[in-house]
Design an enzyme around this catalytic site. Sequence first.
Site, PDB file in Angstrom:
ATOM      1  N   THR A  67      -0.366  -6.550   2.106  1.00  0.00           N
ATOM      2  CA  THR A  67      -1.366  -6.237   2.915  1.00  0.00           C
ATOM      3  C   THR A  67      -2.533  -5.781   2.337  1.00  0.00           C
ATOM      4  OG1 THR A  67       0.489  -5.511   4.530  1.00  0.00           O
ATOM      5  CG2 THR A  67      -1.933  -5.132   5.244  1.00  0.00           C
ATOM      6  N   ASP A 101      -1.879 -11.556   7.370  1.00  0.00           N
ATOM      7  CA  ASP A 101      -2.035 -11.088   5.962  1.00  0.00           C
ATOM      8  C   ASP A 101      -1.644 -11.695   4.890  1.00  0.00           C
ATOM      9  OD1 ASP A 101       0.719 -10.225   6.418  1.00  0.00           O
ATOM     10  OD2 ASP A 101       0.098  -8.144   6.289  1.00  0.00           O
TER      11      ASP A 101
HETATM   12  C1  GP9 Z   1       2.071  -0.733   5.516  1.00  0.00           C
HETATM   13  C2  GP9 Z   1       1.619  -2.162   5.838  1.00  0.00           C
HETATM   14  C3  GP9 Z   1       2.744  -3.360   5.486  1.00  0.00           C
HETATM   15  O1  GP9 Z   1       1.157   0.109   5.489  1.00  0.00           O
HETATM   16  O2  GP9 Z   1       0.324  -2.434   5.511  1.00  0.00           O
HETATM   17  O3  GP9 Z   1       2.552  -3.420   4.009  1.00  0.00           O
HETATM   18  P1  GP9 Z   1       3.054  -4.670   3.329  1.00  0.00           P
HETATM   19  O4  GP9 Z   1       4.357  -4.355   2.789  1.00  0.00           O
HETATM   20  O5  GP9 Z   1       3.035  -5.881   4.185  1.00  0.00           O
HETATM   21  O6  GP9 Z   1       1.953  -4.743   2.099  1.00  0.00           O
HETATM   22 MN    MN Z   2       1.784  -6.899   5.325  1.00  0.00          MN
END
Ligand code: GP9
Ligand code: MN
Length: 424
Positions: A80, A254
Amino acid sequence: NEMPEIKTYVNEINEVNNQDTELFGVAKDKNVIFISLESVQSFVINRTVNGEEVTPFMNDLIENSYYFKNFYHQTEQGKTSDSEFLVDNSLYPLPRGAVFFTHGQNEYNALPEILKNQGYYSAVFHANNKSFWNRDVMYDNVGYDHFYDENAYQITQENTIGWGLKDKPFFEQSIKYLQSLPEPYYSKFITLTNHYPFDLGEEDASIEPYHSNSKTLNQYFPTVRYTDEALEEFFDQLKQSGQYEDSIIVMMGDHYGISDFHNKAMSMYLDKDEITPYDHVQLQRVPFFIHIPGEEGKVFEKIAGQIDVKPTLLHLLGIENKGDIGFGNNLFAEERKDFIALRDGSFITDDYIYSKDQCFDRDTGKLLATTSNNELTNNEEEQEENVCQPYKSIVQKELSYSDQIIYGDLLRFYDSKVQVHTEE
Ligand code: GP9
Ligand code: MN
């Protein structure tokens, strides 16, 4: 100093980005509501599972949005946070590790900062620990005014699943904060429920799981549907609270949610014999919507990626950003770059897809050439052997320029901010 060479390369990109289009400034001074869709991949869009639509809200939203059908995520290990980095900077994340951690203190010319100079307030909404992915440090560094982290939310056992607060209460509880922001604002909402391993309570599941040997893929569909429903509720709340009309709503997946580990189940779901490297690349597509209330929708077929979000948004907001150092294109520009680089060196062009030393026809998925298999290179298709080759070096060059900027913290030496201009 590598900067002059990089600058020359980037100047060409900037020329494209500053071409006028009829959409320049169409969202001038509007609020920006950016929604990061956890692990949502494009393969669920307009598709069914057990005869039921997976994403009915998003499918309808395509009708009155700019929707990019061939939009790729370009993230790596920073997941993300990598996608956030791409969106705000139009730079590539790093080949290893998370740039949010390793280079969170660099000098950047990020979206929140550029928008701040245009009178925007910026905030992030995400009901997780603020230091996860080093977000507190990075957000502060790139100019976010406020981060509504888990402390801003009422989190109970009932409204939690998997990684934390469920998406529906997350949006519901966010609305009051959003209403309190000075306008115009740039706000980013990061959803969480559709995160591996895709746990969902029965009370929140509107559709049945898929049936295959992959529990992960099976459960993915009901959680994606849950997020789709959360979005629908959020749109309603935005309308009720009066935020909708003055905003543009941008939604983006994402990164992938289903890894290659589940290829067997995936091939069954997609009704294919196997998942080839070509299919793997095509599965890296994530949904990208730009919804401008009152504007007619349009589906864009041309290839696009997360690297393109920043210049595209600035264009819609009517902000010229002539001196920026970034690698993305305004997606509404006619003559833009004809390749999208994935972080592992794979790439997609208008005509070809290259991955793991194999060059495929983008339309048909037919293998055109391989660099490791001599048999193929010696046969009559030899002529076609090099069709991916010219792109390969450009992609490598572009990724390496981006890496050099980050590793060397090169934006320290370059003040791009002085060259930002608005329409008037
Ligand atoms: C955690 C969320 C998910 O805060 O952003 O994280 P990821 O594992 O998808 O990077
Ligand atoms: Mn994510």
